[in-house]
Design a protein around this motif. Structure first.
Motif, PDB file in Angstrom:
ATOM      1  N   ILE A 185       0.873  -1.171   0.000  1.00 39.54           N
ATOM      2  CA  ILE A 185       0.000   0.000   0.000  1.00 39.54           C
ATOM      3  C   ILE A 185       0.913   1.223   0.000  1.00 39.54           C
ATOM      4  CG2 ILE A 185      -1.813   1.285   1.196  1.00 39.54           C
ATOM      5  CD1 ILE A 185      -2.849  -1.372   0.254  1.00 39.54           C
ATOM      6  N   GLU A 186       1.160   1.765  -1.188  1.00 41.18           N
ATOM      7  CA  GLU A 186       2.086   2.891  -1.321  1.00 41.18           C
ATOM      8  C   GLU A 186       1.411   4.231  -1.059  1.00 41.18           C
ATOM      9  OE1 GLU A 186       5.325   2.484  -1.614  1.00 41.18           O
ATOM     10  OE2 GLU A 186       4.974   0.332  -1.633  1.00 41.18           O
ATOM     11  N   ALA A 187       0.188   4.393  -1.536  1.00 43.17           N
ATOM     12  CA  ALA A 187      -0.583   5.631  -1.314  1.00 43.17           C
ATOM     13  C   ALA A 187       0.204   6.864  -1.740  1.00 43.17           C
ATOM     14  CB  ALA A 187      -1.027   5.718   0.139  1.00 43.17           C
ATOM     15  N   GLU A 188       0.702   6.840  -2.948  1.00 44.01           N
ATOM     16  CA  GLU A 188       1.533   7.934  -3.454  1.00 44.01           C
ATOM     17  C   GLU A 188       0.839   9.286  -3.429  1.00 44.01           C
ATOM     18  OE1 GLU A 188       3.025   6.703  -7.266  1.00 44.01           O
ATOM     19  OE2 GLU A 188       4.250   5.120  -6.375  1.00 44.01           O
ATOM     20  N   CYS A 189      -0.476   9.303  -3.597  1.00 43.42           N
ATOM     21  CA  CYS A 189      -1.196  10.589  -3.616  1.00 43.42           C
ATOM     22  C   CYS A 189      -1.661  11.007  -2.221  1.00 43.42           C
ATOM     23  CB  CYS A 189      -2.382  10.524  -4.580  1.00 43.42           C
ATOM     24  SG  CYS A 189      -3.768   9.539  -3.985  1.00 43.42           S
ATOM     25  N   GLY A 190      -1.386  10.203  -1.221  1.00 43.51           N
ATOM     26  CA  GLY A 190      -1.768  10.553   0.135  1.00 43.51           C
ATOM     27  C   GLY A 190      -3.240  10.396   0.452  1.00 43.51           C
ATOM     28  N   GLY A 191      -3.958   9.687  -0.387  1.00 42.96           N
ATOM     29  CA  GLY A 191      -5.374   9.448  -0.123  1.00 42.96           C
ATOM     30  C   GLY A 191      -6.321  10.371  -0.853  1.00 42.96           C
ATOM     31  N   ALA A 192      -5.833  11.035  -1.892  1.00 42.19           N
ATOM     32  CA  ALA A 192      -6.659  11.989  -2.638  1.00 42.19           C
ATOM     33  C   ALA A 192      -7.408  11.360  -3.802  1.00 42.19           C
ATOM     34  CB  ALA A 192      -5.780  13.123  -3.161  1.00 42.19           C
ATOM     35  N   CYS A 193      -7.379  10.041  -3.915  1.00 36.94           N
ATOM     36  CA  CYS A 193      -8.028   9.323  -5.017  1.00 36.94           C
ATOM     37  C   CYS A 193      -7.472   9.822  -6.357  1.00 36.94           C
ATOM     38  CB  CYS A 193      -9.548   9.470  -4.958  1.00 36.94           C
ATOM     39  SG  CYS A 193     -10.449   8.236  -5.960  1.00 36.94           S
ATOM     40  N   ALA A 194      -6.138  10.008  -6.392  1.00 40.32           N
ATOM     41  CA  ALA A 194      -5.486  10.510  -7.597  1.00 40.32           C
ATOM     42  C   ALA A 194      -4.418   9.551  -8.116  1.00 40.32           C
ATOM     43  CB  ALA A 194      -4.869  11.874  -7.318  1.00 40.32           C
ATOM     44  N   CYS A 195      -4.407   8.335  -7.595  1.00 40.99           N
ATOM     45  CA  CYS A 195      -3.502   7.301  -8.080  1.00 40.99           C
ATOM     46  C   CYS A 195      -4.176   5.964  -7.768  1.00 40.99           C
ATOM     47  CB  CYS A 195      -2.114   7.399  -7.428  1.00 40.99           C
ATOM     48  SG  CYS A 195      -2.024   6.896  -5.689  1.00 40.99           S
ATOM     49  N   ALA A 196      -3.545   4.896  -8.059  1.00 46.80           N
ATOM     50  CA  ALA A 196      -4.146   3.586  -7.769  1.00 46.80           C
ATOM     51  C   ALA A 196      -3.188   2.722  -6.951  1.00 46.80           C
ATOM     52  CB  ALA A 196      -4.527   2.886  -9.063  1.00 46.80           C
ATOM     53  N   THR A 197      -2.308   3.368  -6.172  1.00 46.35           N
ATOM     54  CA  THR A 197      -1.289   2.626  -5.432  1.00 46.35           C
ATOM     55  C   THR A 197      -1.760   2.125  -4.071  1.00 46.35           C
ATOM     56  OG1 THR A 197      -0.325   4.657  -4.548  1.00 46.35           O
ATOM     57  CG2 THR A 197       0.582   3.813  -6.632  1.00 46.35           C
ATOM     58  N   CYS A 198      -3.050   2.239  -3.816  1.00 46.34           N
ATOM     59  CA  CYS A 198      -3.623   1.672  -2.590  1.00 46.34           C
ATOM     60  C   CYS A 198      -4.720   0.651  -2.942  1.00 46.34           C
ATOM     61  CB  CYS A 198      -4.154   2.766  -1.672  1.00 46.34           C
ATOM     62  SG  CYS A 198      -5.616   3.631  -2.289  1.00 46.34           S
ATOM     63  N   HIS A 199      -4.650   0.129  -4.142  1.00 45.82           N
ATOM     64  CA  HIS A 199      -5.613  -0.850  -4.653  1.00 45.82           C
ATOM     65  C   HIS A 199      -5.635  -2.093  -3.758  1.00 45.82           C
ATOM     66  CE1 HIS A 199      -6.376  -4.038  -8.003  1.00 45.82           C
ATOM     67  NE2 HIS A 199      -7.526  -3.686  -7.452  1.00 45.82           N
ATOM     68  N   VAL A 200      -6.833  -2.543  -3.407  1.00 46.25           N
ATOM     69  CA  VAL A 200      -7.011  -3.782  -2.646  1.00 46.25           C
ATOM     70  C   VAL A 200      -8.190  -4.562  -3.221  1.00 46.25           C
ATOM     71  CG1 VAL A 200      -6.072  -2.889  -0.466  1.00 46.25           C
ATOM     72  CG2 VAL A 200      -8.531  -2.690  -0.910  1.00 46.25           C
ATOM     73  N   TYR A 201      -8.226  -5.828  -2.870  1.00 47.78           N
ATOM     74  CA  TYR A 201      -9.379  -6.672  -3.157  1.00 47.78           C
ATOM     75  C   TYR A 201     -10.138  -6.840  -1.846  1.00 47.78           C
ATOM     76  CZ  TYR A 201      -6.614  -7.998  -7.273  1.00 47.78           C
ATOM     77  OH  TYR A 201      -5.852  -7.989  -8.422  1.00 47.78           O
ATOM     78  N   VAL A 202     -11.382  -6.423  -1.827  1.00 51.46           N
ATOM     79  CA  VAL A 202     -12.225  -6.582  -0.641  1.00 51.46           C
ATOM     80  C   VAL A 202     -12.739  -8.014  -0.627  1.00 51.46           C
ATOM     81  CG1 VAL A 202     -14.366  -5.832   0.484  1.00 51.46           C
ATOM     82  CG2 VAL A 202     -12.878  -4.151  -0.651  1.00 51.46           C
ATOM     83  N   ASP A 203     -12.581  -8.680   0.508  1.00 52.09           N
ATOM     84  CA  ASP A 203     -13.085 -10.041   0.664  1.00 52.09           C
ATOM     85  C   ASP A 203     -14.573 -10.068   0.301  1.00 52.09           C
ATOM     86  OD1 ASP A 203     -12.342 -12.814   2.048  1.00 52.09           O
ATOM     87  OD2 ASP A 203     -14.386 -12.244   2.663  1.00 52.09           O
ATOM     88  N   GLU A 204     -14.975 -11.102  -0.415  1.00 52.30           N
ATOM     89  CA  GLU A 204     -16.356 -11.207  -0.913  1.00 52.30           C
ATOM     90  C   GLU A 204     -17.404 -10.994   0.174  1.00 52.30           C
ATOM     91  OE1 GLU A 204     -17.318 -11.294  -4.055  1.00 52.30           O
ATOM     92  OE2 GLU A 204     -15.256 -11.374  -4.750  1.00 52.30           O
ATOM     93  N   ALA A 205     -17.131 -11.444   1.384  1.00 51.96           N
ATOM     94  CA  ALA A 205     -18.096 -11.299   2.482  1.00 51.96           C
ATOM     95  C   ALA A 205     -18.316  -9.843   2.881  1.00 51.96           C
ATOM     96  CB  ALA A 205     -17.623 -12.104   3.689  1.00 51.96           C
ATOM     97  N   TRP A 206     -17.423  -8.945   2.446  1.00 50.86           N
ATOM     98  CA  TRP A 206     -17.474  -7.545   2.853  1.00 50.86           C
ATOM     99  C   TRP A 206     -17.825  -6.581   1.728  1.00 50.86           C
ATOM    100  CZ3 TRP A 206     -17.403  -6.203   7.805  1.00 50.86           C
ATOM    101  CH2 TRP A 206     -17.000  -7.177   8.720  1.00 50.86           C
ATOM    102  N   VAL A 207     -18.009  -7.080   0.534  1.00 49.81           N
ATOM    103  CA  VAL A 207     -18.238  -6.208  -0.625  1.00 49.81           C
ATOM    104  C   VAL A 207     -19.465  -5.315  -0.424  1.00 49.81           C
ATOM    105  CG1 VAL A 207     -18.841  -6.196  -3.082  1.00 49.81           C
ATOM    106  CG2 VAL A 207     -16.982  -7.652  -2.257  1.00 49.81           C
ATOM    107  N   GLU A 208     -20.555  -5.868   0.034  1.00 57.00           N
ATOM    108  CA  GLU A 208     -21.767  -5.054   0.217  1.00 57.00           C
ATOM    109  C   GLU A 208     -21.572  -3.980   1.272  1.00 57.00           C
ATOM    110  OE1 GLU A 208     -25.702  -6.695   0.504  1.00 57.00           O
ATOM    111  OE2 GLU A 208     -25.135  -8.378  -0.786  1.00 57.00           O
TER     112      GLU A 208
END
Length: 106
Positions: free
Chosen positions: A36-59
């Motif tokens: 989890i690099e978070a190059e943009c600091g959490g501004a939703c301006a990059c994709a370096t914090c990409h994760v897969y949410v476990d299926e049980a938690w998607v909703e």
């Protein structure tokens, strides 16, 4: 507080106690979770914090908003349960959340 479990591409598990109102990304960075690099600091301006949410938690984590969907176009190996962890706010309802970090971010 909610417990979040991060699973890295190699299967290493990080169980983190996260304060309500913070993001899944902030807690990963604060606790040095690899991938989890978070190059943009959490501004939703990059994709370096990409994760897969476990299926049980998607909703419970909800659907990506249009801006997040646009940024996911820049992530590798996007799946239907892909999210940017900077866009998932921690709450009591997410206690036990499990996210996996893509191998491409390892």
């Amino acid at each position: 507080m909610a417990k979040i479990t991060y699973i890295t591409f190699d299967g290493t598990v990080y169980d983190i106690e996260a304060r309500n109102g913070t993001t899944v990304m902030e807690n990963a960075v604060r606790n040095a979770v690899p991938g989890i690099e978070a190059e943009c600091g959490g501004a939703c301006a990059c994709a370096t914090c990409h994760v897969y949410v476990d299926e049980a938690w998607v909703e419970r984590t909800g659907e990506p908003q249009p801006m997040e969907e646009d940024m996911l176009d820049f992530a590798s190996d996007v799946q239907p349960n892909s999210r940017l962890s900077c866009q998932i706010r921690v709450s009591d309802a997410l206690d036990g959340l499990v996210v996996r970090i893509p191998a491409s971010q390892g």
